[in-house]
Design an enzyme around this catalytic site. Sequence first.
Site, PDB file in Angstrom:
ATOM      1  N   ALA A 119       2.654   1.722   1.942  1.00 51.95           N
ATOM      2  CA  ALA A 119       3.229   1.215   3.201  1.00 51.95           C
ATOM      3  C   ALA A 119       4.203   0.058   3.024  1.00 51.95           C
ATOM      4  CB  ALA A 119       2.142   0.845   4.217  1.00 51.95           C
ATOM      5  N   ALA A 120       4.636  -0.219   1.783  1.00 55.72           N
ATOM      6  CA  ALA A 120       5.650  -1.262   1.604  1.00 55.72           C
ATOM      7  C   ALA A 120       6.931  -0.859   2.352  1.00 55.72           C
ATOM      8  CB  ALA A 120       5.940  -1.462   0.120  1.00 55.72           C
ATOM      9  N   GLY A 121       7.275   0.421   2.268  1.00 61.78           N
ATOM     10  CA  GLY A 121       8.458   0.916   2.985  1.00 61.78           C
ATOM     11  C   GLY A 121       8.279   0.794   4.496  1.00 61.78           C
ATOM     12  N   ASP A 122       7.047   0.959   4.953  1.00 61.91           N
ATOM     13  CA  ASP A 122       6.790   0.848   6.395  1.00 61.91           C
ATOM     14  C   ASP A 122       6.930  -0.602   6.862  1.00 61.91           C
ATOM     15  OD1 ASP A 122       6.296   3.565   6.396  1.00 61.91           O
ATOM     16  OD2 ASP A 122       4.159   3.289   6.011  1.00 61.91           O
TER      17      ASP A 122
HETATM   18  O1  RIB Z   1       3.810   5.120   4.062  1.00 59.44           O
HETATM   19  C1  RIB Z   1       2.431   5.042   3.830  1.00 59.44           C
HETATM   20  C2  RIB Z   1       1.718   6.020   4.716  1.00 59.44           C
HETATM   21  O2  RIB Z   1       2.062   7.327   4.330  1.00 59.44           O
HETATM   22  C3  RIB Z   1       0.220   5.955   4.613  1.00 59.44           C
HETATM   23  O3  RIB Z   1      -0.339   5.032   5.512  1.00 59.44           O
HETATM   24  C4  RIB Z   1      -0.200   7.394   4.869  1.00 59.44           C
HETATM   25  O4  RIB Z   1      -0.894   7.567   6.048  1.00 59.44           O
HETATM   26  C5  RIB Z   1       1.092   8.202   4.835  1.00 59.44           C
HETATM   27  O5  RIB Z   1       1.505   8.536   6.101  1.00 59.44           O
END
Ligand code: RIB
Length: 309
Positions: free
Chosen positions: A248-251
């Site tokens: 989730a670093a990209g998120d």
């Molecule tokens: O970007 C990370 C996410 O990718 C995780 O939280 C997982 O659920 C997938 O969707």
Amino acid sequence: MSVLVLGSINMDLVAVAPRFPRPGETLRGHRFFTAPGGKGANQAVAAARLKVPTRMIGRVGNDVFGPALRQGLAEAGVDVEGVAVDPEASSGTALIVVEEGGQNAIVVIAGANGRVGSAELARLEGWLREARVVLMQLEVPLEVVMEAAARAARAGVGVILNPAPAMPLPDEIYRWCAWLTPNEVEAESLVGFPLQEAEAIEEAARVLVGKGCPHVVITLGERGCVYADREGVQWVPAYQVPVVDTVAAGDAFNGALAAALWEGRSVEEALRWANAAGALSVTRYGAQPSMPHREELLAFLNRNPERRR
Ligand code: RIB
């Protein structure tokens, strides 16, 4: 006015292990935990933790994970009125291995996310007038993302598309997006040539701008990111931090980018926010639990003044 996120909501089932298992191998892990995830929900939490009004549109399933996922979003400050419970589906799930050093491998099962469709588009249409930024990824059906991007663009609302996971995109979508934020792997699949060398990465960013998207960022993990627009290409170095979990670093990057643009910050500042949020997120475990709060992000930026390459 809000950041409007249309995207996936997953429960992450995470094993921390010394390394990734080989095919056919049973490997002893160190630790197991569950954490709310999903690229859409993670990005919504990242924006909301920065105290920007954030609305999520998506679906959870009619199972034990559904209420927890919805509640987790609400507790992070996300408006969940647009998060429906699908009575005929299970919640999206992701099976994740995090190895020592923080790298990860993910198998994602769409569940309810795969059934996002006309109801969510109708919701988006109704809320576009109150949106300043629309943020999307590719864990819900591509045709829905396409239609949402077209509608947002027609309404004059800036679309940030994080094209993850990688898949081919129809040419029209580039013109409907103000920002495109692939990582290296996704950018490679979009341009169709390998991105090993710095020149190739810069060329890829230019190619994507040439397709019609005015702002392109290719995220490169510990190498930072490359930003391109019609004026040219620039490298933005990453912050050096101790890495435990890169999930989730990209998120974090995308949520913070959306929050900064929502606040009217410059491209330069928005990229600093995004880089800093990505850096903070990899210093702890879990997707949504790792998203930084506003005070923490601002303190981090103060401690780490701007660096240029
Ligand atoms: O970007 C990370 C996410 O990718 C995780 O939280 C997982 O659920 C997938 O969707």
